[in-house]
Write an enzyme that holds these catalytic residues in place. Structure first.
Site, PDB file in Angstrom:
ATOM      1  N   GLY A  30     -22.902   6.035   5.103  1.00 58.11           N
ATOM      2  CA  GLY A  30     -22.282   6.501   3.928  1.00 58.11           C
ATOM      3  C   GLY A  30     -20.707   6.502   4.242  1.00 58.11           C
ATOM      4  N   GLN A  31     -20.027   6.942   3.307  1.00 57.15           N
ATOM      5  CA  GLN A  31     -18.599   6.659   3.289  1.00 57.15           C
ATOM      6  C   GLN A  31     -17.883   7.368   4.532  1.00 57.15           C
ATOM      7  OE1 GLN A  31     -16.240   9.206   0.556  1.00 57.15           O
ATOM      8  NE2 GLN A  31     -14.302   7.870   0.596  1.00 57.15           N
ATOM      9  N   ASP A  90     -29.735   6.446   9.348  1.00 57.73           N
ATOM     10  CA  ASP A  90     -29.784   6.680   8.184  1.00 57.73           C
ATOM     11  C   ASP A  90     -31.016   6.407   7.374  1.00 57.73           C
ATOM     12  OD1 ASP A  90     -28.649   6.638   5.131  1.00 57.73           O
ATOM     13  OD2 ASP A  90     -26.761   6.581   6.063  1.00 57.73           O
ATOM     14  N   ILE A  91     -31.007   6.610   6.142  1.00 63.62           N
ATOM     15  CA  ILE A  91     -32.468   6.573   5.650  1.00 63.62           C
ATOM     16  C   ILE A  91     -32.664   5.049   5.231  1.00 63.62           C
ATOM     17  CG2 ILE A  91     -31.752   6.835   3.141  1.00 63.62           C
ATOM     18  CD1 ILE A  91     -34.316   8.773   3.088  1.00 63.62           C
ATOM     19  N   ARG A  92     -31.364   4.232   5.064  1.00 64.75           N
ATOM     20  CA  ARG A  92     -31.392   3.005   4.892  1.00 64.75           C
ATOM     21  C   ARG A  92     -30.419   2.178   5.659  1.00 64.75           C
ATOM     22  NH1 ARG A  92     -26.097   3.076   2.021  1.00 64.75           N
ATOM     23  NH2 ARG A  92     -25.998   4.997   1.716  1.00 64.75           N
ATOM     24  N   ASP A 109     -35.453   9.733   8.054  1.00 60.91           N
ATOM     25  CA  ASP A 109     -35.141  10.647   6.961  1.00 60.91           C
ATOM     26  C   ASP A 109     -35.069  11.854   7.565  1.00 60.91           C
ATOM     27  OD1 ASP A 109     -35.623  12.320   5.030  1.00 60.91           O
ATOM     28  OD2 ASP A 109     -37.659  11.565   4.461  1.00 60.91           O
ATOM     29  N   TYR A 160     -23.840  21.574  -5.497  1.00 63.52           N
ATOM     30  CA  TYR A 160     -23.428  21.171  -4.406  1.00 63.52           C
ATOM     31  C   TYR A 160     -22.593  22.173  -3.440  1.00 63.52           C
ATOM     32  CZ  TYR A 160     -20.270  18.234  -1.220  1.00 63.52           C
ATOM     33  OH  TYR A 160     -19.663  17.441  -0.168  1.00 63.52           O
ATOM     34  N   LYS A 213     -23.188  24.119   0.157  1.00 64.69           N
ATOM     35  CA  LYS A 213     -22.026  23.973   1.041  1.00 64.69           C
ATOM     36  C   LYS A 213     -21.566  25.306   1.571  1.00 64.69           C
ATOM     37  CE  LYS A 213     -21.783  19.633   1.789  1.00 64.69           C
ATOM     38  NZ  LYS A 213     -22.041  19.171   3.095  1.00 64.69           N
TER      39      LYS A 213
HETATM   40  N1  SER Z   1     -15.535  14.622  -2.431  1.00 65.41           N
HETATM   41  C1  SER Z   1     -16.925  15.611  -2.693  1.00 65.41           C
HETATM   42  C2  SER Z   1     -17.295  15.314  -3.935  1.00 65.41           C
HETATM   43  O1  SER Z   1     -16.425  15.063  -4.821  1.00 65.41           O
HETATM   44  C3  SER Z   1     -16.309  16.999  -2.307  1.00 65.41           C
HETATM   45  O2  SER Z   1     -16.682  17.087  -1.310  1.00 65.41           O
HETATM   46  O3  SER Z   1     -18.441  15.612  -4.367  1.00 65.41           O
END
Ligand code: SER
Length: 318
Positions: free
Chosen positions: A12-13, A35-37, A53, A143, A147
């Site tokens: 990921g990023q 990672d999953i991929r 996974d 999200y 968190k």
């Molecule tokens: N950068 C994230 C988002 O925009 C926030 O943690 O979901």
């Protein structure tokens, strides 16, 4: 002693750059990417990689035991925009993976856990400017709820079971190596690619939306600095505020115009505007500064400079 590290969500990023930096510090064979991929060539060629996974506890435990892992960095998650579209899937991914890792640490199979939190833990009732470490937190996104709940569990596992878990509430992260996936702050990355490609950008947030942001190099340095800090200095076991800088799409566009004079921005807010409106404008990160010496390096003009140069270099290479 050199720790053996597993990164979950290494493609990921954040994971990609974190993995490459940790390999520089600890040696490539001490940092297992998963990672999953599969990920970018740079990542895949930089050291050991496992398809994993992380919602599958047995598969996760097998990798941890096989490589004799000490520390896990759990970077897999569904971000704010995508999570609004798939609430249950986001909840299951974001929470189950955290519980798996926390439980393995509780059973003594891990020494340290890193799990990223986010400015999304804050909500519409949170003070918006210079949001303090401890404040009202009523997140209104899937999200953010995941968190915020995760932070509570991290603190609980630390207090109740002595799990050494560490976390940061990342602001929006800006980088060019690996694209972000499905976040509300993604506009601040997309804008650079479109500025270079076509000197224009149609922004999905309105021009006055101020959000806390940070250049990836600062975020990676913070992550590693927190993980290397002596345990007694890590006093927040929920997650640390990290501010970086704050700007609006209008500020960012004005800075880009200094390099690309013809650059034009238009605004067409979509569903992510409501998410952004529920988050702070700016963050007070003085607790991280006091506890483990945090300070950011990159201000907006430098970020714009390195991002434009990075995106241009990348486009020439591909
Ligand atoms: N950068 C994230 C988002 O925009 C926030 O943690 O979901």
């Amino acid at each position: 002693m050199t720790p053996k590290i597993l990164i979950i969500g290494a493609c990921g990023q954040i994971g990609t750059e974190l993995c490459i930096e940790l390999r520089q510090i600890y040696g490539k064979n001490n940092v297992i990417a998963s990672d999953i991929r599969s990920g970018s060539d740079a990542l895949m060629e930089s050291g050991p990689f496992e398809i994993l996974d992380a919602t599958n506890l047995d598969a996760l435990e097998n990798i941890i035991l096989h490589y004799e892992i000490d520390d896990v960095y759990l970077m897999a998650a569904m971000l704010s925009g995508t999570a609004e579209k798939f609430p249950m899937k986001a909840w299951n991914l974001n929470m189950n993976t955290l519980f798996h890792v926390l439980n393995l640490a509780k059973e003594g199979k891990l020494k340290k856990v890193y799990w990223p939190s986010s400015i999304a833990v804050f909500g519409p009732s949170t003070p918006k400017d210079n949001t303090p470490q401890q404040t009202i937190m009523e997140p209104s996104t899937v999200y953010g709820i995941s968190k915020q709940t995760g932070e509570r569990w991290c603190e609980y596992y630390h207090k109740r079971y002595g799990v050494d878990v560490r976390s940061i509430r990342y602001p929006g992260l800006i980088s060019y190596t690996t694209p972000p996936g499905g976040g509300t702050t993604d506009y601040a990355v997309e804008i650079f690619h479109e500025a270079v490609d076509k000197a224009s950008y149609d922004c999905f947030l309105n021009e006055e939306t101020s959000l806390p942001m940070m250049y990836m190099e600062d975020a990676i340095r913070a992550t590693i600095q927190l993980m290397q800090a002596p345990s007694e200095k890590v006093k927040q076991r929920s997650a640390y505020n990290l501010g970086g800088i704050s700007f609006t799409p209008k500020d960012l566009a004005a800075e880009i115009k200094k390099h690309i004079p013809g650059f034009e921005i238009t605004y067409q807010a979509d569903f992510r505007q409501a998410i952004a409106d529920s988050w702070p404008n700016s963050i007070d990160d003085s607790v991280a500064t006091n506890d483990w010496g945090w300070s950011h390096k990159y201000e907006l003009p430098q970020i714009v400079e390195v991002m434009l140069a990075g995106v241009r270099k990348q486009e020439i290479a591909t």
